[in-house]
Design a protein around this motif. Structure first.
Motif, mmCIF file in Angstrom:
data_model
loop_
_atom_site.group_PDB
_atom_site.id
_atom_site.type_symbol
_atom_site.label_atom_id
_atom_site.label_comp_id
_atom_site.label_asym_id
_atom_site.label_seq_id
_atom_site.Cartn_x
_atom_site.Cartn_y
_atom_site.Cartn_z
ATOM 1 N N ARG A 138 -26.870 -32.295 44.645
ATOM 2 C CA ARG A 138 -26.880 -32.286 46.114
ATOM 3 C C ARG A 138 -25.499 -32.571 46.679
ATOM 4 O O ARG A 138 -25.090 -31.981 47.684
ATOM 5 C CB ARG A 138 -27.890 -33.313 46.625
ATOM 6 N N VAL A 186 -19.359 -28.158 48.584
ATOM 7 C CA VAL A 186 -19.084 -26.722 48.662
ATOM 8 C C VAL A 186 -19.313 -26.221 50.086
ATOM 9 O O VAL A 186 -18.571 -25.386 50.590
ATOM 10 C CB VAL A 186 -19.982 -25.960 47.668
ATOM 11 N N GLN A 187 -20.328 -26.774 50.748
ATOM 12 C CA GLN A 187 -20.632 -26.351 52.126
ATOM 13 C C GLN A 187 -19.863 -27.157 53.164
ATOM 14 O O GLN A 187 -20.191 -27.123 54.341
ATOM 15 C CB GLN A 187 -22.133 -26.487 52.395
ATOM 16 N N LYS A 219 -25.443 -21.561 42.040
ATOM 17 C CA LYS A 219 -26.478 -21.841 43.027
ATOM 18 C C LYS A 219 -25.944 -21.681 44.439
ATOM 19 O O LYS A 219 -26.642 -21.182 45.327
ATOM 20 C CB LYS A 219 -26.978 -23.278 42.818
ATOM 21 N N ASN A 220 -24.689 -22.106 44.656
ATOM 22 C CA ASN A 220 -24.189 -22.145 46.021
ATOM 23 C C ASN A 220 -23.479 -20.892 46.463
ATOM 24 O O ASN A 220 -23.065 -20.786 47.608
ATOM 25 C CB ASN A 220 -23.234 -23.332 46.178
ATOM 26 N N THR A 221 -23.279 -19.934 45.543
ATOM 27 C CA THR A 221 -22.527 -18.752 45.943
ATOM 28 C C THR A 221 -23.379 -17.497 45.914
ATOM 29 O O THR A 221 -22.851 -16.408 46.010
ATOM 30 C CB THR A 221 -21.319 -18.562 45.012
ATOM 31 N N SER A 225 -23.188 -29.546 46.103
ATOM 32 C CA SER A 225 -23.572 -28.490 47.053
ATOM 33 C C SER A 225 -23.042 -28.824 48.439
ATOM 34 O O SER A 225 -22.529 -27.951 49.149
ATOM 35 C CB SER A 225 -25.089 -28.342 47.125
#
Ligand code: SF4
Lengths: 143, 348
Positions: free
Chosen positions: B28, B34-35, B307-309, B31
């Motif tokens: 979490r 990254v955001q 997961k995040n891209t 992520s």
């Protein structure tokens, strides 16, 4: 304070119920998740099912159409849970006061279903994300 | 078995759960970074589980009650057994021939439990989620087993995890291809984003888990957290040479360099943040010291970055991806591996 309430405050999963809002309040709620406000800092998370939720964010005046749905969602939510009427409409029917399609303010309706419900209000049209965060935090520290 | 070892094995379960919660915090937090967000505090996953333990358990009227309540237990027990077998191979190195096959079987158990739980909960959303989960399981099991066959060929037919972990198949072309595909399969097993088709928050409202609440939901969450430890560990043993300082200079250094590149590129692409620099430095130093844990962190970070891209795939796209692209890649790498074995070329 019991451990249940303590842990509830630390991790609030919210479910968003639109009972007839003009979409402005909804946009402001989603705004809270953006990097600028990032409510995940406080352990607040948006979930997709009322069964997972600890708080219901109710936006908009409760129309007659939405009334049974709101009550159903409230019954499906695992207790203990907190209800947050967000915005002037949900708190006190706002500009739709005495409208022909209005079932009443959210707190009255929820109290009829469950007299012991925990309800906290965030007024505004629409409330700013800052107002929502401070409202949620104040309500949680008051429980 | 002495009293001490018995106590140690009892301790393994809570340690695994704590590690799992820490791993889900890392997921979490990374992520969030990254955001460009701050992200949750360290104890957030623990708070979530404690809170869910205190909530009411609602069971749908038309649900099959016993199956509905058993399913999370089955998944939880399965994933704990899997992690026990992996700890046995990692820490004790006691040879137990065939444990890798047991591990592959146990890895299916959480998905099976999800299917059981979803189909017994009498909810249309959950049944759509169940159907998708079933197709997904059929999709990724084939490439996963094929990737395992590549490892078998590269390690000369070793059937125990401890034996496999003595070698590093990823340092060859076929091993690398198999590792990439196995990583994607693990991504699907974890239900991470390109393959979170069964949970699909936005359309299915968390799909298979839709009707679960309270302590049962907490069990699912802990199960998913423990999977975050067990599955990357499994990949680590299979492909990266397990936990061992003898590969410190090899795989440890490679993973350190990859992580460093990822963070430096991230820093230049986005300009701000001393935080990323600090992370890069810390991870570099940390990884060089702890090659074993570094490999785990490398796999976890790769999973999180994928997961995040990526956006979510449709179920038919996922099936085509696994049965088409992945399977073909693996058939090629099996041929490469056998050729390499036949002609004694270790880099093939
Ligand atoms: S409070 Fe204002 S912004 Fe919110 S739903 Fe009502 S009219 Fe729209």
């Amino acid at each position: 304070m019991s451990w249940k309430m303590w842990s509830l405050k630390k991790s609030i999963w919210v479910f968003h119920v639109n009972t007839g809002a003009c979409n402005n309040c909804d946009i402001e709620i989603v705004n809270c998740l953006t990097p600028k406000y990032d409510i995940e800092r406080f352990g607040i998370k948006l979930v997709g099912s009322p069964r997972h939720a600890d708080a219901l964010l109710v936006t908009g005046v409760v129309t007659l159409q939405a009334l049974p749905r709101l009550l159903e969602v409230y019954r499906q939510t695992a207790k203990p849970c907190v209800v947050f009427p967000i915005g002037a409409c949900a708190c006190d029917t706002g500009i739709f006061y005495n409208g022909y399609h209005v079932a009443g303010p959210v707190d009255k309706i929820i109290r009829e279903e469950d007299p012991n419900a925990i309800i906290a209000y965030v007024p505004g049209c629409p409330p700013k994300p800052e107002a929502m965060i401070s409202g949620v935090m104040k309500a949680l520290s008051a429980i | 078995m002495s009293l001490f070892t018995v106590l140690l094995w009892i301790l393994v379960v809570p340690v695994t759960i704590v590690l799992g919660l820490a791993a889900s915090w890392i997921v979490r937090k990374v992520s969030a970074l990254v955001q460009w967000r701050v992200g949750p505090p360290l104890f957030q996953p623990a708070y979530d589980v404690i809170k869910l333990m205190g909530k009411e358990i609602l069971i749908p009227e038309e649900a099959n009650k016993s199956v509905f309540m058993m399913a999370p237990l089955i998944g939880f027990v399965g994933v704990l057994l899997l992690s026990l077998i992996l700890w046995n191979a990692l820490a004790v190195q006691r040879p137990f021939v065939g444990d890798v096959i047991v591990a592959i079987y146990l890895m299916v158990l959480p998905s099976l439990a999800l299917i059981l739980g979803g189909s017994s909960s009498a909810s249309p959303h959950a049944s759509i989620g169940t159907a998708r989960e079933m197709k997904l399981v059929m999709g990724y099991e084939l490439p996963l087993v094929l990737a395992f066959i590549v490892v078998l060929i590269k390690t000369g037919g070793q059937l125990s995890l401890a034996g496999i972990s003595q070698q590093v198949p990823v340092l060859s072309i076929s091993g690398m291809l198999a590792f990439i595909v196995a990583l994607l399969c693990v991504q699907a097993k974890l239900g991470f984003v390109p393959f979170d088709i069964a949970e699909a928050e936005t359309e299915l409202g968390s799909g298979v888990l839709m009707e679960y609440s309270g302590a049962l939901l907490a069990l699912w969450k802990v199960m998913q957290a423990v999977m975050l430890v067990a599955l990357p560990f499994f990949l680590m043993i299979l492909f990266l040479g397990g936990y061992g300082t003898n590969h410190l200079t090899g795989v440890g250094a490679i993973s350190a360099i990859i992580l460093l590149i990822v963070f430096v590129v991230g820093r230049f692409m986005s300009g701000r943040s001393k935080f990323l620099d600090v992370m890069a430095l810390l991870s570099f130093i940390g990884i060089c010291i702890l090659a074993g844990l570094g490999k785990y962190v490398l796999i976890l970070v790769l999973l999180i970055l994928i997961k995040n891209t990526n956006p979510r795939l449709k179920i038919d796209q996922a099936m085509k991806f696994f049965w088409g692209f992945c399977t073909v890649t693996l058939v090629v790498s099996i041929i490469l591996a056998s050729l390499g074995n036949y002609y004694n070329v270790s880099w093939l």
